[in-house]
Scaffold this motif. Structure first.
Motif, PDB file in Angstrom:
ATOM      1  N   LEU A 270      -0.390  -0.649  -8.564  1.00 42.43           N
ATOM      2  CA  LEU A 270      -0.670  -0.949  -7.152  1.00 42.43           C
ATOM      3  C   LEU A 270      -1.700  -2.064  -6.959  1.00 42.43           C
ATOM      4  CD1 LEU A 270      -0.937   2.718  -5.809  1.00 42.43           C
ATOM      5  CD2 LEU A 270       1.100   1.264  -6.001  1.00 42.43           C
ATOM      6  N   GLY A 271      -2.337  -2.515  -8.049  1.00 42.27           N
ATOM      7  CA  GLY A 271      -3.441  -3.459  -7.912  1.00 42.27           C
ATOM      8  C   GLY A 271      -3.054  -4.780  -7.285  1.00 42.27           C
ATOM      9  N   ASP A 272      -1.808  -5.205  -7.448  1.00 38.09           N
ATOM     10  CA  ASP A 272      -1.397  -6.513  -6.923  1.00 38.09           C
ATOM     11  C   ASP A 272      -0.450  -6.384  -5.719  1.00 38.09           C
ATOM     12  OD1 ASP A 272       0.670  -5.419  -8.293  1.00 38.09           O
ATOM     13  OD2 ASP A 272       1.220  -7.237  -9.406  1.00 38.09           O
ATOM     14  N   ARG A 273      -0.420  -5.204  -5.102  1.00 42.09           N
ATOM     15  CA  ARG A 273       0.473  -5.014  -3.957  1.00 42.09           C
ATOM     16  C   ARG A 273      -0.276  -5.245  -2.637  1.00 42.09           C
ATOM     17  NH1 ARG A 273       4.810  -0.275  -4.295  1.00 42.09           N
ATOM     18  NH2 ARG A 273       5.448  -1.547  -2.510  1.00 42.09           N
ATOM     19  N   PRO A 274       0.172  -6.201  -1.824  1.00 38.75           N
ATOM     20  CA  PRO A 274      -0.497  -6.473  -0.540  1.00 38.75           C
ATOM     21  C   PRO A 274      -0.539  -5.242   0.373  1.00 38.75           C
ATOM     22  CG  PRO A 274       1.040  -8.232  -1.091  1.00 38.75           C
ATOM     23  CD  PRO A 274       1.282  -7.120  -2.069  1.00 38.75           C
ATOM     24  N   LEU A 275       0.449  -4.341   0.196  1.00 33.93           N
ATOM     25  CA  LEU A 275       0.509  -3.162   1.050  1.00 33.93           C
ATOM     26  C   LEU A 275      -0.730  -2.278   0.872  1.00 33.93           C
ATOM     27  CD1 LEU A 275       2.467  -1.983   3.128  1.00 33.93           C
ATOM     28  CD2 LEU A 275       3.449  -0.574   1.295  1.00 33.93           C
ATOM     29  N   LEU A 276      -1.296  -2.292  -0.340  1.00 34.13           N
ATOM     30  CA  LEU A 276      -2.505  -1.508  -0.590  1.00 34.13           C
ATOM     31  C   LEU A 276      -3.669  -2.014   0.272  1.00 34.13           C
ATOM     32  CD1 LEU A 276      -4.202   0.556  -2.202  1.00 34.13           C
ATOM     33  CD2 LEU A 276      -4.542  -1.251  -3.918  1.00 34.13           C
ATOM     34  N   PHE A 277      -3.822  -3.319   0.311  1.00 33.07           N
ATOM     35  CA  PHE A 277      -4.914  -3.907   1.098  1.00 33.07           C
ATOM     36  C   PHE A 277      -4.689  -3.712   2.602  1.00 33.07           C
ATOM     37  CE2 PHE A 277      -4.745  -6.234  -2.910  1.00 33.07           C
ATOM     38  CZ  PHE A 277      -6.047  -6.083  -3.358  1.00 33.07           C
ATOM     39  N   LEU A 278      -3.412  -3.744   3.002  1.00 31.55           N
ATOM     40  CA  LEU A 278      -3.112  -3.505   4.413  1.00 31.55           C
ATOM     41  C   LEU A 278      -3.495  -2.081   4.804  1.00 31.55           C
ATOM     42  CD1 LEU A 278      -1.891  -4.317   7.131  1.00 31.55           C
ATOM     43  CD2 LEU A 278       0.353  -3.624   6.245  1.00 31.55           C
ATOM     44  N   GLY A 279      -3.165  -1.096   3.940  1.00 27.64           N
ATOM     45  CA  GLY A 279      -3.520   0.288   4.240  1.00 27.64           C
ATOM     46  C   GLY A 279      -5.014   0.492   4.349  1.00 27.64           C
ATOM     47  N   ILE A 280      -5.770  -0.107   3.405  1.00 29.46           N
ATOM     48  CA  ILE A 280      -7.227   0.006   3.458  1.00 29.46           C
ATOM     49  C   ILE A 280      -7.785  -0.650   4.710  1.00 29.46           C
ATOM     50  CG2 ILE A 280      -9.363  -0.674   2.297  1.00 29.46           C
ATOM     51  CD1 ILE A 280      -7.818  -0.513  -0.356  1.00 29.46           C
ATOM     52  N   LEU A 281      -7.249  -1.830   5.050  1.00 24.49           N
ATOM     53  CA  LEU A 281      -7.709  -2.554   6.240  1.00 24.49           C
ATOM     54  C   LEU A 281      -7.484  -1.735   7.509  1.00 24.49           C
ATOM     55  CD1 LEU A 281      -8.756  -5.132   7.625  1.00 24.49           C
ATOM     56  CD2 LEU A 281      -6.384  -5.971   7.650  1.00 24.49           C
ATOM     57  N   LEU A 282      -6.311  -1.116   7.617  1.00 21.39           N
ATOM     58  CA  LEU A 282      -6.008  -0.329   8.812  1.00 21.39           C
ATOM     59  C   LEU A 282      -6.938   0.875   8.933  1.00 21.39           C
ATOM     60  CD1 LEU A 282      -2.094  -0.416   8.801  1.00 21.39           C
ATOM     61  CD2 LEU A 282      -3.636  -1.580  10.393  1.00 21.39           C
ATOM     62  N   ILE A 283      -7.263   1.504   7.821  1.00 19.48           N
ATOM     63  CA  ILE A 283      -8.185   2.649   7.861  1.00 19.48           C
ATOM     64  C   ILE A 283      -9.574   2.193   8.312  1.00 19.48           C
ATOM     65  CG2 ILE A 283      -9.386   4.352   6.440  1.00 19.48           C
ATOM     66  CD1 ILE A 283      -6.844   4.594   4.773  1.00 19.48           C
ATOM     67  N   VAL A 284     -10.036   1.070   7.765  1.00 21.57           N
ATOM     68  CA  VAL A 284     -11.357   0.550   8.143  1.00 21.57           C
ATOM     69  C   VAL A 284     -11.392   0.177   9.623  1.00 21.57           C
ATOM     70  CG1 VAL A 284     -13.007  -1.334   7.791  1.00 21.57           C
ATOM     71  CG2 VAL A 284     -11.916  -0.240   5.816  1.00 21.57           C
ATOM     72  N   VAL A 285     -10.361  -0.520  10.082  1.00 27.32           N
ATOM     73  CA  VAL A 285     -10.314  -0.917  11.491  1.00 27.32           C
ATOM     74  C   VAL A 285     -10.244   0.309  12.397  1.00 27.32           C
ATOM     75  CG1 VAL A 285      -8.931  -2.092  13.247  1.00 27.32           C
ATOM     76  CG2 VAL A 285      -9.309  -3.178  11.032  1.00 27.32           C
ATOM     77  N   GLY A 286      -9.464   1.332  11.983  1.00 33.00           N
ATOM     78  CA  GLY A 286      -9.386   2.550  12.775  1.00 33.00           C
ATOM     79  C   GLY A 286     -10.733   3.236  12.907  1.00 33.00           C
ATOM     80  N   VAL A 287     -11.473   3.308  11.810  1.00 24.58           N
ATOM     81  CA  VAL A 287     -12.808   3.909  11.849  1.00 24.58           C
ATOM     82  C   VAL A 287     -13.734   3.097  12.756  1.00 24.58           C
ATOM     83  CG1 VAL A 287     -14.861   4.430  10.470  1.00 24.58           C
ATOM     84  CG2 VAL A 287     -12.592   5.003   9.600  1.00 24.58           C
TER      85      VAL A 287
END
Length: 315
Positions: A270-287
């Motif tokens: 998963l280290g090179d998958r953009p979807l991982l960064f998108l998921g983390i970004l959405l969680i941070v923005v939601g918080v």
């Protein structure tokens, strides 16, 4: 000259904001006097920082006719602030606003006053036939269409300066920025729902040139967005920010959960998958949205001087 009632208070107050309109003021005062002949009236000219001889003309008119009053602002604040200054000084039971450039017809005023007496809280003019360049008419039609859709108030012309109000309406609202375009909306939010519209005559500009550019429509839209947001969410900011926070958090958690399943059960890298960064970004923005909502609620609860509700009657 107008007549006064026994108490010395006029029945109709005509508020006219102006900027560098010295050429039209004498004629306008004369036309208003003829239109309101037999009615106790006052004219309140609000000089919004004119650099010509407008204030001198107002002083001259006041000396000739005590029913003509003047307010001089120290600088140019804008039409909304000028109107608010006039509203705070009027003495009449009914308040009429109009522009100083002679494009509004004072002969419309008596019929508008009769509509107020018939039960309307506010009567808004509709320049059904306009004598303005296309650079003003086309943006104005688009602006009015959007404003009708967003506010639910079925008026054709929010921009028309010729309006008539019961005094209780102008006492309840407060204008600043570009809010003079949204007086019907402000009145509706204060509980004055009987809003009428009257087609009015519109004349070509006789003197000078318009003081408004295309930027006024952009400013007007920004003020509308602010107005709608403040009215709906000022007392409940979590309802707005929390909603977006929930949406972003659900999306972020769903993406992260999907990637966790792919990693655990299928051994995917998963280290090179953009979807991982998108998921983390959405969680941070939601918080972050949730945090803003909580801060808004805390600030709101800590306010002591809240806006007073509009009272319809007291027994």
């Amino acid at each position: 000259m107008g007549e006064s009632d026994k108490s010395g208070s006029p029945e109709v107050s005509v508020v006219i904001p102006l900027l560098n309109e010295e050429s039209s003021l004498r004629e306008l005062a004369q036309l208003i006097g003829k239109a309101l002949q037999g009615t106790a009236y006052e004219i309140v000219f609000v000089d919004d920082g004119s650099t010509d001889g407008s204030w001198g003309v107002i002083r001259e008119l006041h000396a000739l006719n005590p029913n003509v009053r003047g307010i001089r602002l120290r600088r140019n604040y804008g039409k909304s602030d000028a109107l608010q200054a006039g509203f705070e000084e009027v003495r009449g039971k009914y308040v009429v606003t109009m522009d100083a450039d002679l494009q509004d017809d004072p002969n419309e005023i008596p019929e508008m006053i009769e509509m107020l007496k018939g039960g309307s809280d506010l009567v808004s003019g509709w320049k059904k036939v306009r004598h303005d360049p296309i650079t003003k008419t086309v943006p104005s039609r688009f602006f009015n269409a959007v404003t009708r859709w967003t506010t639910g108030i079925r008026l054709h012309d929010f921009n028309c300066g010729l309006k008539a109000y019961h005094r209780k309406v102008t006492d309840e609202i407060y204008l600043y920025g570009e809010l003079h375009r949204y007086v019907p909306l402000l009145a509706k939010w204060k509980g004055f729902g009987n809003i009428s519209e009257k087609p009015v005559k519109h004349h070509a500009r006789k003197y000078g040139k318009t003081k408004f550019g295309l930027s006024r429509f952009l400013n007007g839209f920004l003020d509308l967005v602010t107005l709608l947001f403040v009215n709906r969410y000022m007392q409940r900011p979590m309802h707005f920010f929390g909603l977006f926070g929930v949406i972003f958090l659900i999306a972020g958690v769903a993406i992260s959960g999907y990637l966790a399943v792919m990693k655990i059960f299928y051994g995917e890298n998963l280290g090179d998958r953009p979807l991982l960064f998108l998921g983390i970004l959405l969680i941070v923005v939601g918080v972050q949205f949730f945090s803003i909502g909580f801060l808004g609620e805390m600030i709101n609860k800590g306010q002591v001087d809240r806006q007073k509700p509009s009272i319809a009657s007291i027994l």
